[in-house]
Structure formats: C-alpha cells, structure tokens
Design a protein around this motif. Structure first.
Motif, PDB file in Angstrom:
ATOM      1  N   UNK A  98      35.947  40.476  52.467  1.00 25.59           N
ATOM      2  CA  UNK A  98      34.780  40.950  53.209  1.00 25.59           C
ATOM      3  C   UNK A  98      33.539  40.962  52.334  1.00 25.59           C
ATOM      4  N   UNK A  99      33.701  41.228  51.031  1.00 19.80           N
ATOM      5  CA  UNK A  99      32.572  41.232  50.111  1.00 19.80           C
ATOM      6  C   UNK A  99      32.241  39.838  49.598  1.00 19.80           C
ATOM      7  N   UNK A 100      33.081  38.868  49.902  1.00 18.02           N
ATOM      8  CA  UNK A 100      32.830  37.521  49.413  1.00 18.02           C
ATOM      9  C   UNK A 100      33.599  37.272  48.135  1.00 18.02           C
ATOM     10  N   UNK A 101      33.958  36.048  47.920  1.00 20.96           N
ATOM     11  CA  UNK A 101      34.770  35.684  46.748  1.00 20.96           C
ATOM     12  C   UNK A 101      33.859  35.380  45.568  1.00 20.96           C
ATOM     13  N   UNK A 102      33.397  36.434  44.898  1.00 18.22           N
ATOM     14  CA  UNK A 102      32.584  36.236  43.705  1.00 18.22           C
ATOM     15  C   UNK A 102      33.014  37.249  42.648  1.00 18.22           C
ATOM     16  N   UNK A 103      32.358  37.206  41.505  1.00 15.58           N
ATOM     17  CA  UNK A 103      32.788  38.031  40.377  1.00 15.58           C
ATOM     18  C   UNK A 103      32.562  39.519  40.606  1.00 15.58           C
ATOM     19  N   UNK A 104      31.682  39.880  41.546  1.00 17.71           N
ATOM     20  CA  UNK A 104      31.388  41.292  41.788  1.00 17.71           C
ATOM     21  C   UNK A 104      32.273  41.928  42.853  1.00 17.71           C
ATOM     22  N   UNK A 105      33.007  41.124  43.620  1.00 22.82           N
ATOM     23  CA  UNK A 105      33.732  41.662  44.775  1.00 22.82           C
ATOM     24  C   UNK A 105      34.805  42.665  44.356  1.00 22.82           C
ATOM     25  N   UNK A 106      35.495  42.387  43.254  1.00 23.36           N
ATOM     26  CA  UNK A 106      36.546  43.307  42.814  1.00 23.36           C
ATOM     27  C   UNK A 106      35.957  44.654  42.406  1.00 23.36           C
ATOM     28  N   UNK A 107      34.824  44.646  41.724  1.00 23.73           N
ATOM     29  CA  UNK A 107      34.186  45.896  41.318  1.00 23.73           C
ATOM     30  C   UNK A 107      33.687  46.670  42.537  1.00 23.73           C
ATOM     31  N   UNK A 108      33.138  45.987  43.523  1.00 25.86           N
ATOM     32  CA  UNK A 108      32.680  46.658  44.733  1.00 25.86           C
ATOM     33  C   UNK A 108      33.853  47.275  45.487  1.00 25.86           C
ATOM     34  N   UNK A 109      34.981  46.579  45.498  1.00 25.44           N
ATOM     35  CA  UNK A 109      36.179  47.125  46.139  1.00 25.44           C
ATOM     36  C   UNK A 109      36.656  48.381  45.413  1.00 25.44           C
ATOM     37  N   UNK A 110      36.610  48.369  44.098  1.00 32.13           N
ATOM     38  CA  UNK A 110      37.014  49.539  43.319  1.00 32.13           C
ATOM     39  C   UNK A 110      36.120  50.743  43.617  1.00 32.13           C
ATOM     40  N   UNK A 111      34.849  50.512  43.827  1.00 33.77           N
ATOM     41  CA  UNK A 111      33.937  51.612  44.135  1.00 33.77           C
ATOM     42  C   UNK A 111      34.273  52.240  45.483  1.00 33.77           C
ATOM     43  N   UNK A 112      34.665  51.412  46.450  1.00 36.44           N
ATOM     44  CA  UNK A 112      35.077  51.958  47.738  1.00 36.44           C
ATOM     45  C   UNK A 112      36.382  52.738  47.611  1.00 36.44           C
ATOM     46  N   UNK A 113      37.296  52.246  46.798  1.00 40.67           N
ATOM     47  CA  UNK A 113      38.581  52.933  46.626  1.00 40.67           C
ATOM     48  C   UNK A 113      38.393  54.317  46.030  1.00 40.67           C
ATOM     49  N   UNK A 114      37.330  54.495  45.236  1.00 47.97           N
ATOM     50  CA  UNK A 114      37.092  55.818  44.646  1.00 47.97           C
ATOM     51  C   UNK A 114      36.750  56.858  45.703  1.00 47.97           C
ATOM     52  N   UNK A 115      36.230  56.443  46.842  1.00 44.03           N
ATOM     53  CA  UNK A 115      35.917  57.406  47.901  1.00 44.03           C
ATOM     54  C   UNK A 115      36.964  57.338  49.017  1.00 44.03           C
TER      55      UNK A 115
END
Length: 263
Positions: free
Chosen positions: A113-130
């Motif tokens: 959903x965030x797109x297949x780029x280098x930042x997508x994994x970090x953005x996913x981790x930020x959502x998992x924190x909440x």
C-alpha cells in the motif's frame, strides 16, 4: 568485558523483547519441571515461583528504533540499573490482553500500500508502533479517527499516508463467474474493498445504469451486471462522499476519490 559473553552481545547487546522472552521461557521450563515432579512423585504439597525481581546492570541503547540492552561487565561503573519484577498471569488474562492477530489480506499488504520503495518498510514499522498491522486496521482507523490523526500519532508524512489509504481502500475485482446454467443466467462479479460493510449497500453504476448488487459483506461485494455493463467502468458510492471506480473485469484494480475532509 567478560570473555564469556558472545562478541555480538558485547557490541550491541540483545533486543529488550528477546531478553524478556528468554527470561520467561526459562521460568516456563522451571514451572513445567515442578509440575512434572508433583505428578510423578504424587506430592501433596510442593512449591511454585510467584514473583521474580531482578536488578540488571546493563547499558541501554537504541538500534534502528529497537531498544537494546548490553550486560555490564566487571568494572563497568557507568552502567544503568534496570529493575524488573515479573509476576504470574493466567491464560484468560493473556487472551484478554494479547494482540488480536489476524491474517493479512494476501491481495494487498501494508508495504504494498505504501509502494515498493526503500521507505515503505520504515513507514510500516511506524504504523505497527500504534497497533496498525494490516490494511483492514488501517482502513478502520481512517474511518474512526481520520488521516490527520493517524499521521500525527505514527509520525508519517501526510501525503504518503493519504496515498497508502487510497491504495488500500481502492476496489478490486477478485474474480468473474460466468453463468452456471439457465437457472442463473447472469454473470457474477466479485469485488473487495475495506470500505465495504455488511448492512451498508453501496450504489453501483455502470454504462449509464444501476448495477444489481446480489450480496454485500464486510470487505466484499457481489454484483450481477448486465451484459452491456461487463468490461465497463463502474462507479461505487461507498457513502460519506467516497467514490470508487473499477473496470468490471477480472483482476481489475480500481481507484478511490478522497472524501472532502481528506482531500
């Protein structure tokens, strides 16, 4: 530094959650051994561990947003003291307070959903924190709290979050069923979207007319389009001003227009 400590642990330590897991695993083994002793020995009275308290001298550091603890060695006077107190918890208490893990929709993951780029994994981790671990939870939180609240709590760029929300909620055609026999001469088109809810029948239009809806459930919709509507772009009114568009053909991935408040 203690030579008995593995080099990797000496450098960075261990993630704090793994340390807690290893500690409780040892206590589980001790409990199982005591239970076995009581059953085999048929002891009328035995002992159990009620609480465990530890004062751990260690160095604490952050590594890629994870908390690591490195045990102090002899002469490490600058180490911090971590006080841990473990108590017992029953199975009903675990089930009541544990995370409700649900399988993620294989058709779309948070990372996609965030797109297949280098930042997508970090953005996913930020959502998992909440507490957001799948697309369904993200869509539900958007509906109840709004995109601005999600972006602020998860510290996400608003534009990237909006893009992910639109991608996650876009309607998708999962399959098209041809007519079975004369008893059911119409073709069935199966759609999915996190915005679809049982009891809320969306309005679907294609080729200038309404598309019959034969089934509506949480996250899915079954249409019975007319022959002239197959392959045409359908407009789906989810309510609350949200409109989706998708071609009525197998494998089609549609788009979603934002609500006025999210634009």
């Amino acid at each position: 530094m203690n030579a008995g400590i593995p080099p990797l642990v000496q450098d960075s330590g261990v993630p704090f959650d793994l340390f807690i897991q290893a500690l409780t695993e040892q206590l589980d083994k001790a409990q199982a051994a005591m239970a076995l002793k009581a059953r085999v020995g048929k002891l009328p009275l035995t002992f159990a561990v009620k609480e465990v308290s530890l004062d751990l001298r260690a160095f604490v550091q952050m590594v890629d947003d994870d908390l690591y603890v490195r045990p102090a060695g002899p002469g490490d006077s600058e180490a911090s003291t971590i006080k841990l107190a473990l108590t017992t918890i029953t199975k009903p208490m675990i089930e009541e307070n544990a995370i409700d893990f649900k399988p993620e929709d294989p058709r779309l993951s948070l990372r996609e959903a965030f797109g297949d780029d280098k930042d997508s994994e970090e953005l996913q981790r930020r959502l998992e924190r909440i507490g957001v671990r799948n697309v369904q939870q993200l869509s539900e939180l958007r509906r109840t709290a709004g995109a601005d609240v999600i972006a602020r709590l998860a510290r996400l760029p608003v534009n990237r979050l909006q893009q992910a929300l639109m991608t996650a909620a876009a309607p998708r055609v999962t399959r098209v069923e041809a007519p079975i026999d004369a008893a059911r001469p119409d073709t069935r088109v199966h759609l999915t979207s996190p915005l679809l809810r049982a009891g809320m029948l969306p309005k679907v239009r294609a080729a200038g007319g309404m598309v019959p809806v034969v089934e509506a459930q949480d996250g899915s919709l079954v249409l019975a389009p007319l022959a002239g509507q197959l392959g045409c772009e359908a407009e789906i009114d989810f309510g609350d001003g949200e409109l989706g568009r998708v071609l009525l053909e197998a494998g089609s991935v549609g788009s979603l227009a934002p609500r006025a408040g999210d634009a």
